[in-house]
Design an enzyme around this catalytic site. Structure first.
Site, PDB file in Angstrom:
ATOM      1  N   PRO A  20       0.837  -1.200   0.000  1.00 33.37           N
ATOM      2  CA  PRO A  20       0.000   0.000   0.000  1.00 33.37           C
ATOM      3  C   PRO A  20       0.874   1.253   0.000  1.00 33.37           C
ATOM      4  O   PRO A  20       1.830   1.334   0.773  1.00 33.37           O
ATOM      5  CB  PRO A  20      -0.777  -0.106   1.328  1.00 33.37           C
ATOM      6  CG  PRO A  20      -0.571  -1.511   1.797  1.00 33.37           C
ATOM      7  CD  PRO A  20       0.735  -1.962   1.250  1.00 33.37           C
ATOM      8  N   MET A  21       0.576   2.205  -0.871  1.00 30.27           N
ATOM      9  CA  MET A  21       1.307   3.478  -0.910  1.00 30.27           C
ATOM     10  C   MET A  21       0.292   4.602  -1.072  1.00 30.27           C
ATOM     11  O   MET A  21      -0.538   4.568  -1.979  1.00 30.27           O
ATOM     12  CB  MET A  21       2.320   3.484  -2.062  1.00 30.27           C
ATOM     13  CG  MET A  21       3.495   2.532  -1.853  1.00 30.27           C
ATOM     14  SD  MET A  21       4.654   2.526  -3.248  1.00 30.27           S
ATOM     15  CE  MET A  21       3.772   1.475  -4.421  1.00 30.27           C
ATOM     16  N   GLN A  76      -5.862  -2.072   3.630  1.00 30.72           N
ATOM     17  CA  GLN A  76      -4.936  -1.842   4.732  1.00 30.72           C
ATOM     18  C   GLN A  76      -5.501  -0.772   5.661  1.00 30.72           C
ATOM     19  O   GLN A  76      -5.933   0.289   5.214  1.00 30.72           O
ATOM     20  CB  GLN A  76      -3.550  -1.403   4.263  1.00 30.72           C
ATOM     21  CG  GLN A  76      -2.570  -1.429   5.450  1.00 30.72           C
ATOM     22  CD  GLN A  76      -1.207  -0.868   5.153  1.00 30.72           C
ATOM     23  OE1 GLN A  76      -1.065   0.309   4.832  1.00 30.72           O
ATOM     24  NE2 GLN A  76      -0.180  -1.703   5.279  1.00 30.72           N
ATOM     25  N   CYS A 107       4.471   2.936   9.141  1.00 30.73           N
ATOM     26  CA  CYS A 107       4.587   4.310   8.662  1.00 30.73           C
ATOM     27  C   CYS A 107       5.591   5.105   9.502  1.00 30.73           C
ATOM     28  O   CYS A 107       5.423   5.217  10.716  1.00 30.73           O
ATOM     29  CB  CYS A 107       3.219   4.992   8.711  1.00 30.73           C
ATOM     30  SG  CYS A 107       3.268   6.645   7.997  1.00 30.73           S
ATOM     31  N   GLY A 210      11.503  -4.331   1.007  1.00 28.71           N
ATOM     32  CA  GLY A 210      12.642  -3.428   1.048  1.00 28.71           C
ATOM     33  C   GLY A 210      13.668  -3.733  -0.018  1.00 28.71           C
ATOM     34  O   GLY A 210      14.226  -4.830  -0.057  1.00 28.71           O
ATOM     35  N   ARG A 234       8.150   0.765  -3.772  1.00 33.64           N
ATOM     36  CA  ARG A 234       8.696   1.798  -4.653  1.00 33.64           C
ATOM     37  C   ARG A 234       9.215   1.244  -5.982  1.00 33.64           C
ATOM     38  O   ARG A 234       9.286   1.963  -6.976  1.00 33.64           O
ATOM     39  CB  ARG A 234       9.811   2.553  -3.922  1.00 33.64           C
ATOM     40  CG  ARG A 234       9.300   3.390  -2.749  1.00 33.64           C
ATOM     41  CD  ARG A 234      10.449   3.984  -1.958  1.00 33.64           C
ATOM     42  NE  ARG A 234      11.284   2.943  -1.364  1.00 33.64           N
ATOM     43  CZ  ARG A 234      12.607   3.059  -1.168  1.00 33.64           C
ATOM     44  NH1 ARG A 234      13.232   4.165  -1.522  1.00 33.64           N
ATOM     45  NH2 ARG A 234      13.283   2.075  -0.622  1.00 33.64           N
TER      46      ARG A 234
END
Length: 377
Positions: A20-21, A76, A107, A210, A234
């Site tokens: 989730p972004m 989420q 976060c 990551g 990302r």
């Protein structure tokens, strides 16, 4: 062939999850990623604050809208108050709003940690336990998972304790971002921590997150850590076709790597902006929302700074398309475009409530105003 990931009743094959972004993983972007993956994998909504959901905030209700083809539907949630989290989860279960609930404890944004939320919260072990207990009990048959970081900083590492609490409270799977809150998105993700968590909680699936910039990175993470799946954030910004690469790699077709020329990239850009306009209900607002993606899509391509600026201020599909058509669309995929993208800032002091670190078990002092409409992890 990879081993499928089991999230409650849901089999995720290959074991690949879209992270989730905020402002990114809305329904249009999830649609693009799903199309490239052939419908394989798990695609999670933007982070939703539990208080906004319980209050049926109009924007929040739009964010939890899923396309008919999205299955399973994954939401989420972010919350700091066990009672509010419990209400939000029960609402999702009773009103059939989703098929899977993920909880955000990752976060690192200061306005969240300042109130004791996000990646600050697992330090308070009893508060974490209370939230997880309410969520799992309220979810009924829906699986509950959680995403977290290693800890607040190198002196306050929480992921092993948090993992054990999660298992004890009935959480179905855990995703670990191999950075502390202090690191934000800087430095290198600690994949060894993912391996340690997997050894520590063998009872449930552990997903690694990551520094997955390519499908090969994903395979290497699974190989090196023993994790059960990967969470990609990302790495797919401006590159939704990364999910085609991931599916191919996990299915043993490592030679199938997407290398779109600029012409194909431009077509995806226009489609992305079109989907946003349809979702918002306004073409101009959709194109304006798309502006943040322009630099990511064009990363590495020979596009002059003036044209980049022009494309980043368009407000119609026609202007976007005509601007793209002025480029040399026959450019092949650039050699350097597979690397890191998105935010990379690091080594930030983590802003915490006064006295937060004095007692890892006392959970007084987390107020409702800790629930802010932001995301990350």
């Amino acid at each position: 062939m990879s081993t499928p990931l089991q999230i409650g009743p849901h089999t995720v094959r290959p074991p690949v999850v879209l992270a989730p972004m905020a402002g990114i993983t809305n329904a249009p972007f999830r649609t693009l990623c799903r199309e490239f993956s052939g419908g394989k994998g798990l695609f999670v909504s933007e982070m939703i604050t539990t208080r906004a959901l319980v209050e049926r905030n109009e924007k929040t209700m739009q964010l939890i809208h899923f396309d008919e083809t999205e299955r399973p539907r994954s939401i989420q949630l972010y919350g700091v108050d066990p009672a509010t989290v419990g209400k939000a989860v029960r609402m999702i279960a009773e009103e059939d709003l989703a098929d899977h609930i993920d909880l955000n404890f990752g976060c690192p944004v200061p306005k969240v940690t300042r109130k004791g939320g996000g990646s600050a919260l697992p330090y308070k072990r009893n508060l974490l336990r209370g939230i997880l207990r309410e969520a799992v009990s309220g979810a009924g048959d829906l699986p509950v998972t959680m995403k977290m970081r290693k800890g607040i900083d190198d002196d306050h590492i929480t992921f092993l304790d948090a993992g054990r609490i999660a298992v004890e409270e009935g959480v179905t799977a855990i995703a670990l971002h191999g950075r502390t809150a202090a690191q934000h998105y800087g430095g290198t993700a600690d994949w060894d921590a993912i391996a340690r968590l997997k050894e520590h909680v063998p009872e449930i699936p552990v997903l690694g997150n990551g520094d997955i910039w390519s499908a090969e990175d994903a395979l290497r993470m699974v190989r090196e850590t023993g994790c059960d799946g990967v969470v990609v954030g990302r790495g797919c910004l401006g590159r939704p076709w990364l999910f085609a690469d991931l599916v191919a790699a996990f299915e043993g077709r490592t030679q199938d790597v997407a290398r779109p020329a600029l012409r194909e990239v431009a077509d995806v850009m226009v489609r992305h902006a079109t989907l946003l306009g349809e979702w918002i209900g306004d073409e101009a607002r959709g194109v304006i929302d798309f502006r943040k993606h322009v630099a990511w899509y064009l990363k590495g391509f020979a596009v002059g700074s003036e044209m980049r600026k022009r494309l980043a201020i368009t407000s119609s599909l026609e202007a976007l398309r005509s601007g793209l058509d002025e480029l040399d669309l026959d450019q092949p995929w650039p050699a350097g475009a597979d690397g890191p993208r998105g935010r990379t800032s690091g080594n930030n002091r983590v802003v915490l409530p006064d006295g937060w670190l004095k007692d890892p078990y006392d959970c007084a002092g987390v107020g409702e105003d800790a629930e802010l409409d932001t995301s990350g992890g």
